[in-house]
Write a protein that holds these residues in place. Structure first.
Motif, PDB file in Angstrom:
ATOM      1  N   ALA A  34       0.831  -1.204   0.000  1.00 45.50           N
ATOM      2  CA  ALA A  34       0.000   0.000   0.000  1.00 45.50           C
ATOM      3  C   ALA A  34       0.862   1.249   0.000  1.00 45.50           C
ATOM      4  CB  ALA A  34      -0.923   0.005   1.213  1.00 45.50           C
ATOM      5  N   LEU A  35       0.317   2.298  -0.555  1.00 39.34           N
ATOM      6  CA  LEU A  35       0.961   3.611  -0.496  1.00 39.34           C
ATOM      7  C   LEU A  35       0.974   4.050   0.966  1.00 39.34           C
ATOM      8  CD1 LEU A  35       1.918   5.380  -2.936  1.00 39.34           C
ATOM      9  CD2 LEU A  35      -0.164   6.718  -2.603  1.00 39.34           C
ATOM     10  N   ASN A  36       2.123   4.485   1.475  1.00 39.05           N
ATOM     11  CA  ASN A  36       2.244   4.712   2.914  1.00 39.05           C
ATOM     12  C   ASN A  36       2.237   6.202   3.254  1.00 39.05           C
ATOM     13  OD1 ASN A  36       2.707   4.571   5.626  1.00 39.05           O
ATOM     14  ND2 ASN A  36       4.559   3.339   5.497  1.00 39.05           N
ATOM     15  N   LEU A  37       1.080   6.689   3.698  1.00 40.27           N
ATOM     16  CA  LEU A  37       0.971   8.048   4.227  1.00 40.27           C
ATOM     17  C   LEU A  37       0.777   8.014   5.741  1.00 40.27           C
ATOM     18  CD1 LEU A  37      -1.268  10.048   1.700  1.00 40.27           C
ATOM     19  CD2 LEU A  37       1.158   9.494   1.585  1.00 40.27           C
ATOM     20  N   SER A  38       1.192   6.911   6.350  1.00 36.18           N
ATOM     21  CA  SER A  38       0.989   6.758   7.797  1.00 36.18           C
ATOM     22  C   SER A  38       2.140   7.360   8.582  1.00 36.18           C
ATOM     23  CB  SER A  38       0.781   5.294   8.156  1.00 36.18           C
ATOM     24  OG  SER A  38       1.923   4.507   7.833  1.00 36.18           O
ATOM     25  N   GLN A  39       3.292   6.742   8.541  1.00 34.99           N
ATOM     26  CA  GLN A  39       4.431   7.217   9.331  1.00 34.99           C
ATOM     27  C   GLN A  39       4.990   8.507   8.737  1.00 34.99           C
ATOM     28  OE1 GLN A  39       7.035   3.980  10.143  1.00 34.99           O
ATOM     29  NE2 GLN A  39       8.139   5.028  11.758  1.00 34.99           N
ATOM     30  N   GLY A  40       5.421   9.407   9.628  1.00 38.92           N
ATOM     31  CA  GLY A  40       5.835  10.740   9.190  1.00 38.92           C
ATOM     32  C   GLY A  40       7.275  10.803   8.733  1.00 38.92           C
ATOM     33  N   PHE A  41       7.536  10.346   7.524  1.00 34.51           N
ATOM     34  CA  PHE A  41       8.888  10.487   6.971  1.00 34.51           C
ATOM     35  C   PHE A  41       8.798  10.846   5.491  1.00 34.51           C
ATOM     36  CE2 PHE A  41       7.795   5.955   6.746  1.00 34.51           C
ATOM     37  CZ  PHE A  41       7.995   5.686   5.396  1.00 34.51           C
ATOM     38  N   PRO A  42       9.720  11.687   5.002  1.00 29.71           N
ATOM     39  CA  PRO A  42       9.721  12.082   3.589  1.00 29.71           C
ATOM     40  C   PRO A  42      10.176  10.939   2.682  1.00 29.71           C
ATOM     41  CG  PRO A  42      10.873  13.699   4.951  1.00 29.71           C
ATOM     42  CD  PRO A  42      10.677  12.471   5.791  1.00 29.71           C
ATOM     43  N   ASN A  43       9.748  10.980   1.431  1.00 28.73           N
ATOM     44  CA  ASN A  43      10.214   9.979   0.456  1.00 28.73           C
ATOM     45  C   ASN A  43      10.905  10.635  -0.742  1.00 28.73           C
ATOM     46  OD1 ASN A  43       8.017  11.081  -0.929  1.00 28.73           O
ATOM     47  ND2 ASN A  43       7.334   9.105  -1.742  1.00 28.73           N
ATOM     48  N   PHE A 322       1.215  17.050   8.364  1.00 26.70           N
ATOM     49  CA  PHE A 322       0.080  16.132   8.394  1.00 26.70           C
ATOM     50  C   PHE A 322      -1.219  16.857   8.060  1.00 26.70           C
ATOM     51  CE2 PHE A 322       3.142  14.527  11.602  1.00 26.70           C
ATOM     52  CZ  PHE A 322       3.509  13.366  10.950  1.00 26.70           C
ATOM     53  N   LEU A 323      -2.192  16.055   7.643  1.00 31.03           N
ATOM     54  CA  LEU A 323      -3.518  16.561   7.333  1.00 31.03           C
ATOM     55  C   LEU A 323      -4.514  15.579   7.946  1.00 31.03           C
ATOM     56  CD1 LEU A 323      -4.858  18.841   5.518  1.00 31.03           C
ATOM     57  CD2 LEU A 323      -5.183  17.038   3.813  1.00 31.03           C
ATOM     58  N   LEU A 324      -5.547  16.104   8.616  1.00 30.38           N
ATOM     59  CA  LEU A 324      -6.606  15.261   9.154  1.00 30.38           C
ATOM     60  C   LEU A 324      -7.806  15.284   8.227  1.00 30.38           C
ATOM     61  CD1 LEU A 324      -6.644  16.033  13.000  1.00 30.38           C
ATOM     62  CD2 LEU A 324      -5.201  14.458  11.701  1.00 30.38           C
ATOM     63  N   LEU A 348      -3.936   2.189   0.657  1.00 33.56           N
ATOM     64  CA  LEU A 348      -3.414   3.440   1.206  1.00 33.56           C
ATOM     65  C   LEU A 348      -3.372   3.355   2.727  1.00 33.56           C
ATOM     66  CD1 LEU A 348      -2.479   6.373   0.650  1.00 33.56           C
ATOM     67  CD2 LEU A 348      -4.857   7.071   1.004  1.00 33.56           C
ATOM     68  N   ALA A 349      -2.180   3.534   3.313  1.00 31.29           N
ATOM     69  CA  ALA A 349      -2.013   3.450   4.758  1.00 31.29           C
ATOM     70  C   ALA A 349      -2.066   4.835   5.390  1.00 31.29           C
ATOM     71  CB  ALA A 349      -0.689   2.773   5.104  1.00 31.29           C
ATOM     72  N   THR A 350      -2.835   4.951   6.464  1.00 28.23           N
ATOM     73  CA  THR A 350      -2.982   6.197   7.222  1.00 28.23           C
ATOM     74  C   THR A 350      -2.869   5.853   8.712  1.00 28.23           C
ATOM     75  OG1 THR A 350      -5.384   5.939   7.365  1.00 28.23           O
ATOM     76  CG2 THR A 350      -4.513   7.144   5.447  1.00 28.23           C
ATOM     77  N   ILE A 351      -3.111   6.831   9.569  1.00 33.02           N
ATOM     78  CA  ILE A 351      -3.085   6.602  11.012  1.00 33.02           C
ATOM     79  C   ILE A 351      -4.417   7.035  11.617  1.00 33.02           C
ATOM     80  CG2 ILE A 351      -2.056   7.295  13.217  1.00 33.02           C
ATOM     81  CD1 ILE A 351      -0.155   5.564  11.753  1.00 33.02           C
ATOM     82  N   GLN A 363     -13.758   9.833  16.372  1.00 26.62           N
ATOM     83  CA  GLN A 363     -14.219  11.054  15.711  1.00 26.62           C
ATOM     84  C   GLN A 363     -14.212  10.919  14.190  1.00 26.62           C
ATOM     85  OE1 GLN A 363     -12.722  14.758  18.091  1.00 26.62           O
ATOM     86  NE2 GLN A 363     -11.091  13.230  18.290  1.00 26.62           N
ATOM     87  N   HIS A 364     -14.055   9.685  13.694  1.00 28.95           N
ATOM     88  CA  HIS A 364     -13.991   9.426  12.249  1.00 28.95           C
ATOM     89  C   HIS A 364     -12.833  10.167  11.580  1.00 28.95           C
ATOM     90  CE1 HIS A 364     -18.296   8.572  13.180  1.00 28.95           C
ATOM     91  NE2 HIS A 364     -18.071   7.544  12.382  1.00 28.95           N
ATOM     92  N   LEU A 365     -11.685  10.211  12.276  1.00 27.25           N
ATOM     93  CA  LEU A 365     -10.551  10.982  11.773  1.00 27.25           C
ATOM     94  C   LEU A 365      -9.364  10.086  11.437  1.00 27.25           C
ATOM     95  CD1 LEU A 365     -10.490  14.029  14.233  1.00 27.25           C
ATOM     96  CD2 LEU A 365     -11.406  13.964  11.907  1.00 27.25           C
ATOM     97  N   LEU A 366      -8.730  10.396  10.328  1.00 27.08           N
ATOM     98  CA  LEU A 366      -7.477   9.768   9.933  1.00 27.08           C
ATOM     99  C   LEU A 366      -6.425  10.848   9.723  1.00 27.08           C
ATOM    100  CD1 LEU A 366      -8.695   7.206   7.229  1.00 27.08           C
ATOM    101  CD2 LEU A 366      -8.307   6.780   9.666  1.00 27.08           C
ATOM    102  N   ARG A 367      -5.169  10.494   9.997  1.00 25.22           N
ATOM    103  CA  ARG A 367      -4.045  11.407   9.755  1.00 25.22           C
ATOM    104  C   ARG A 367      -3.280  10.960   8.528  1.00 25.22           C
ATOM    105  NH1 ARG A 367       1.504  11.499  13.104  1.00 25.22           N
ATOM    106  NH2 ARG A 367       1.880   9.934  11.497  1.00 25.22           N
ATOM    107  N   LEU A 368      -3.072  11.900   7.609  1.00 17.84           N
ATOM    108  CA  LEU A 368      -2.302  11.644   6.398  1.00 17.84           C
ATOM    109  C   LEU A 368      -1.003  12.441   6.459  1.00 17.84           C
ATOM    110  CD1 LEU A 368      -5.114  12.243   3.721  1.00 17.84           C
ATOM    111  CD2 LEU A 368      -4.721  10.177   5.076  1.00 17.84           C
ATOM    112  N   CYS A 369       0.103  11.842   6.050  1.00 20.93           N
ATOM    113  CA  CYS A 369       1.378  12.553   5.955  1.00 20.93           C
ATOM    114  C   CYS A 369       1.583  13.041   4.533  1.00 20.93           C
ATOM    115  CB  CYS A 369       2.526  11.635   6.373  1.00 20.93           C
ATOM    116  SG  CYS A 369       4.158  12.389   6.141  1.00 20.93           S
ATOM    117  N   PHE A 370       1.828  14.341   4.352  1.00 21.24           N
ATOM    118  CA  PHE A 370       2.058  14.866   3.008  1.00 21.24           C
ATOM    119  C   PHE A 370       3.515  15.250   2.753  1.00 21.24           C
ATOM    120  CE2 PHE A 370       0.121  18.438   5.453  1.00 21.24           C
ATOM    121  CZ  PHE A 370       1.139  19.374   5.392  1.00 21.24           C
TER     122      PHE A 370
END
Length: 387
Positions: A34-43, A322-324, A348-351, A363-370
């Motif tokens: 999956a595309l990983n937007l979970s952990q906060g690291f640049p690619n 990050f974006l919620l 797609l992986a999120t947190i 709260q129906h919230l996911l965190r995406l790393c951009f």
């Protein structure tokens, strides 16, 4: 070792702690490609100039222990930076220490201050390293729950829970995961509360340079009455897109820093030597950190614009990378279940934001790393638009 030995002699200091949500989601992303937007690291690539400087110092033989507080040239550069940004004069000799990442600095501050029975105020949703570190040293976490969409702090609630046992208040500004920034009135309220207490402040400011829409970062360094009892923690991983180098720093008044260094010297002793020298040279050009808001705001805006065509509700991101997003129009599933489903079925992986609370809070919230390259963000937008 027998099972009986383990039962009789091994008592976990963190009995309710398991593998972090970041590791769980990154492992799941890898398993399902999956595309990983979970952990906060640049690619995207690190600066070639910075890589060249590291190579230079490696080849010049700067490969042995650095001084325990860190390479002085780098501490001087940090001192110059905080004076430029916050009009704060931090003595590089006595008030700045280089650490093996921001998390080590956070842990060391907590180790320095927290004794058995001490209370530590933590604002949730909170970065997941705070509470375990407090518990390891016998402290009690006092959570104050903030809720979407604004995640505002009720300072009267803070005033109500602070007492003679309150040793520490942990602030994260800009906040991960809420993406919110503290306002002037927040710092003034904290200043009024702290003056009537014995508490210290741990100010986690690792995203200080990633703040948007013309906002100015309000650091504890700019508030003398707060600074006198504060530890400020920052991260070169966030600043230089080099999370794998694990280099950060702490700033505190000399008397507090002296106690910090007592613990630091027996924790890691010193941090990576050639990288410290390289960063000291690299930061001679202030544009390398002054340009970060525009760099990341472009990525944030790309993702926000793309998600306008989706069924997700985007919460404003004031800082961090990050974006919620709120998925209530798509599913009634729990945040963890929806994040898992999104990884396995949609690639797609999120947190889940609920992972940042000590007690369940859905709260129906996911965190995406951009903090990703354009191709990755474009692919993520495409996947999310199909939900």
């Amino acid at each position: 070792m027998t099972k009986a030995f383990q039962n009789d002699f091994l008592k976990s200091k963190l009995p309710s702690t398991s593998v972090s949500i970041f590791s769980q989601m990154s492992t799941l992303a890898e398993k399902h490609q999956a595309l990983n937007l979970s952990q906060g690291f640049p690619n995207y690539p690190t600066s070639e100039q910075l890589i060249g400087l590291v190579d230079h110092y490696l080849r010049k033989g700067y490969n042995q222990y650095a001084p325990m507080p860190g390479v002085l040239a780098l501490r001087e550069r940090i001192s110059e930076k905080v004076e430029r940004l916050y009009n704060c004069q931090a003595d590089p000799e006595r008030e700045v220490t280089i650490t093996s990442g921001g998390t080590q600095a956070l842990f060391t501050v907590i180790a320095t201050l927290v004794n058995f029975g001490d209370e530590v105020i933590v604002f949730e949703p909170a970065y997941d390293s705070y509470a375990p570190a407090v518990e390891i040293f016998g402290g009690k976490v006092v959570p104050i729950r903030l809720v979407a969409p604004n995640f505002d702090i009720d300072w009267e609630e803070v005033r109500a829970v602070i007492n003679d046992n309150t040793k520490l208040i942990i602030i994260n500004n800009p906040n991960n995961p809420s993406t919110k920034t503290l306002k002037k009135e927040d710092l003034e309220a904290l200043e009024a509360i702290i003056q009537g207490s014995n508490a210290f402040i741990l100010s986690d400011e690792v995203y200080e340079h990633i703040i948007f829409d013309g906002r100015k970062h309000l650091s504890m360094l700019a508030y003398p009455k707060l600074l006198e009892r504060s530890f400020i923690v920052a991260s070169f991983g966030k600043l230089l897109h080099t999370t794998g180098w694990k280099l950060g720093y702490a700033i505190a008044p000399a008397a507090l820093m002296a106690e910090f260094r007592k613990v630091h010297q027996f924790n890691v002793f010193s941090a990576n030597t050639p990288i410290q020298w390289a960063i000291a040279d690299y930061l001679k050009n202030a544009d390398h950190y002054l340009g970060l808001p525009d760099f990341f705001q472009e990525k944030r805006d790309l993702l926000v614009t793309g998600l306008a065509a989706s069924r997700l509700e985007v919460l404003p991101s004031e800082g961090t990378y990050f974006l919620l997003v709120n998925y209530k129009q798509i599913s009634d599933s729990s945040e963890f279940d929806f994040a898992r489903q999104l990884t396995i079925e949609n690639g797609l992986a999120t947190i889940p934001v609920s992972a940042f609370y000590s007690a369940p809070k859905e709260q129906h919230l996911l965190r995406l790393c951009f903090a990703k390259d354009k191709d990755t963000l474009d692919k993520a937008i495409e996947l999310l638009q199909k939900l």
